[in-house]
Write a protein that holds these residues in place. Sequence first.
Motif, PDB file in Angstrom:
ATOM      1  N   THR A 150      29.424  24.628 -31.487  1.00  0.00           N
ATOM      2  CA  THR A 150      29.422  23.773 -30.292  1.00  0.00           C
ATOM      3  C   THR A 150      27.994  23.632 -29.759  1.00  0.00           C
ATOM      4  N   ALA A 151      27.790  22.581 -28.984  1.00  0.00           N
ATOM      5  CA  ALA A 151      26.491  22.392 -28.329  1.00  0.00           C
ATOM      6  C   ALA A 151      26.732  21.823 -26.931  1.00  0.00           C
ATOM      7  N   ILE A 152      25.885  22.227 -26.013  1.00  0.00           N
ATOM      8  CA  ILE A 152      26.001  21.789 -24.612  1.00  0.00           C
ATOM      9  C   ILE A 152      24.614  21.383 -24.120  1.00  0.00           C
ATOM     10  N   VAL A 153      24.536  20.227 -23.481  1.00  0.00           N
ATOM     11  CA  VAL A 153      23.281  19.813 -22.835  1.00  0.00           C
ATOM     12  C   VAL A 153      23.406  20.059 -21.345  1.00  0.00           C
ATOM     13  N   LEU A 154      22.422  20.767 -20.791  1.00  0.00           N
ATOM     14  CA  LEU A 154      22.373  21.010 -19.345  1.00  0.00           C
ATOM     15  C   LEU A 154      21.099  20.368 -18.813  1.00  0.00           C
ATOM     16  N   GLU A 155      21.229  19.725 -17.646  1.00  0.00           N
ATOM     17  CA  GLU A 155      20.057  19.060 -17.070  1.00  0.00           C
ATOM     18  C   GLU A 155      20.018  19.299 -15.570  1.00  0.00           C
ATOM     19  N   SER A 156      18.814  19.187 -15.066  1.00  0.00           N
ATOM     20  CA  SER A 156      18.687  19.172 -13.610  1.00  0.00           C
ATOM     21  C   SER A 156      19.251  17.828 -13.148  1.00  0.00           C
ATOM     22  N   ASP A 157      19.962  17.843 -12.030  1.00  0.00           N
ATOM     23  CA  ASP A 157      20.666  16.628 -11.611  1.00  0.00           C
ATOM     24  C   ASP A 157      19.726  15.445 -11.368  1.00  0.00           C
ATOM     25  N   GLU A 158      18.511  15.725 -10.957  1.00  0.00           N
ATOM     26  CA  GLU A 158      17.584  14.606 -10.691  1.00  0.00           C
ATOM     27  C   GLU A 158      17.281  13.826 -11.959  1.00  0.00           C
ATOM     28  N   LEU A 159      17.398  14.499 -13.119  1.00  0.00           N
ATOM     29  CA  LEU A 159      17.038  13.830 -14.378  1.00  0.00           C
ATOM     30  C   LEU A 159      18.242  13.228 -15.089  1.00  0.00           C
ATOM     31  N   ALA A 160      19.443  13.708 -14.748  1.00  0.00           N
ATOM     32  CA  ALA A 160      20.634  13.334 -15.522  1.00  0.00           C
ATOM     33  C   ALA A 160      20.963  11.855 -15.366  1.00  0.00           C
ATOM     34  N   THR A 161      21.263  11.219 -16.488  1.00  0.00           N
ATOM     35  CA  THR A 161      21.631   9.802 -16.443  1.00  0.00           C
ATOM     36  C   THR A 161      23.054   9.565 -16.949  1.00  0.00           C
ATOM     37  N   ALA A 162      23.679  10.597 -17.519  1.00  0.00           N
ATOM     38  CA  ALA A 162      25.042  10.425 -18.051  1.00  0.00           C
ATOM     39  C   ALA A 162      25.967  10.022 -16.907  1.00  0.00           C
ATOM     40  N   GLU A 163      26.961   9.192 -17.228  1.00  0.00           N
ATOM     41  CA  GLU A 163      27.802   8.596 -16.193  1.00  0.00           C
ATOM     42  C   GLU A 163      28.503   9.643 -15.325  1.00  0.00           C
ATOM     43  N   SER A 164      29.160  10.587 -15.969  1.00  0.00           N
ATOM     44  CA  SER A 164      29.875  11.579 -15.179  1.00  0.00           C
ATOM     45  C   SER A 164      29.736  12.950 -15.820  1.00  0.00           C
TER      46      SER A 164
END
Length: 386
Positions: free
Chosen positions: A203-217
């Motif tokens: 499995t793989a998971i991408v974690l981002e700081s919210d200011e950078l995240a562009t994924a819809e939900s």
Amino acid sequence: MTQVVITGTGLFTPEHAVDNDALVAAFNAWVEAENARRAEAGVEERLDYSSSDFIVKASGILNRYVLDAEGILDPERMRPRLPRRSNDELSIQGEMGVAAAGEALEAAGVAAADIDLVIVACSNLERPYPAVSVELQAALGAGGYAFDMNVACSSATFAIETAANAIRVGNASRALVVSPEICSAHLNFRDRDSHFIFGDACTAIVLESDELATAESGFEILGTRLVTRFSNAIRNNAGFLDRVTDSDPQAPDKLFIQEGRRVFKEVCPLVAALITDHLASLELADDDLARLWLHQANRHMNDLIARRVLGHDPGPGQAPIILDRYANTSSAGSIIAFHLHRQDLAPGAVGVVCSFGAGYSAGSVVVRRQRGHGVIEQRHGQGGSR
Ligand SMILES: CC(=O)SCCNC(=O)CCNC(=O)[C@H](O)C(C)(C)COP(=O)(O)OP(=O)(O)OC[C@H]1O[C@@H](n2cnc3c(N)ncnc32)[C@H](O)[C@@H]1OP(=O)(O)O
């Protein structure tokens, strides 16, 4: 405090599927041959046969995916056959990681070059060094830094906390947690008590700081909580000292061994208390939980934990089971459940990813589906490891 969001997940499933009947047929063919050998040698003790009915009833497992079925199902071999790779080739775990990470990055809409932390977190690493994560970082073209970690079945949740904290303190802005589990290589396919338990997956998971995240939900991490308590009930004694302790490298304790009943009895209450206390610390009630993505070891364990946490039987799909198809994939299990069973959740819905396993170790990650990008509810908006 920086909010950390899970914006993408990926799953690599090996091509070879092995159902219980095929596994049991190989095991029983080996038992027959071994008992004949014993009879010829005048040994009185005989081995017992395995059965698909027992496996389904005791565990809920119907099938597993493995990197190599042929070697496992050959009664003369009963272990996968994975050809050795040269130092110039991508390692097996690196290859699994590239596949799962590719899917997770695509889902998150993130380029590999924008990842600045790669953690490979799993129960068994194929070599001590160089770190598989550093190899994966290079294979993907990711930046920043990478390291491997092992907390057995809880590796992924412990890595999620580590990655989330790195993002919160500003050491990374985007992280990738990858769990390439080759459980078929640590499983004793000649042990009747456990030969059916595990499968392979990554499995793989991408974690981002919210200011950078562009994924819809994405799924905002409301909090993480980890617990460990020492136990010998699940153990694997293989290690780099084997050569110098002159111990038998083929001894059964150099593979996975467990006292299954004890694990069941000791781990279920520990995990139920972990989730309940974690929810309380976030000012959430048990009935706020729309979903439990639990570690996938045994169906009865999951039913019992969900019942204890919720105070009633889980509703349809509330505690999804993937071990029927995948068996126990160690740290990948709860993440596979999260990967396959989250898209139907409404914005604002809260769920918990929870692992448990050898150590003992258990990890709880409480998440909430975002209300479209950038909108984060404030009610439970605490960050950090709680
Ligand atoms: C947390 C982790 O991920 S660690 C890895 C996985 N760990 C776990 O799943 C721990 C939780 N424990 C369990 O799931 C269970 O204990 C299991 C599935 C491992 C075993 O189920 P149990 O019901 O405990 O089986 P147990 O070992 O007590 O055996 C019950 C009977 O079935 C028999 N049996 C055991 N294996 C087999 C088999 N393969 N086929 C047929 N019968 C079997 C035993 O001989 C025993 O017979 P008896 O009652 O006549 O003595």
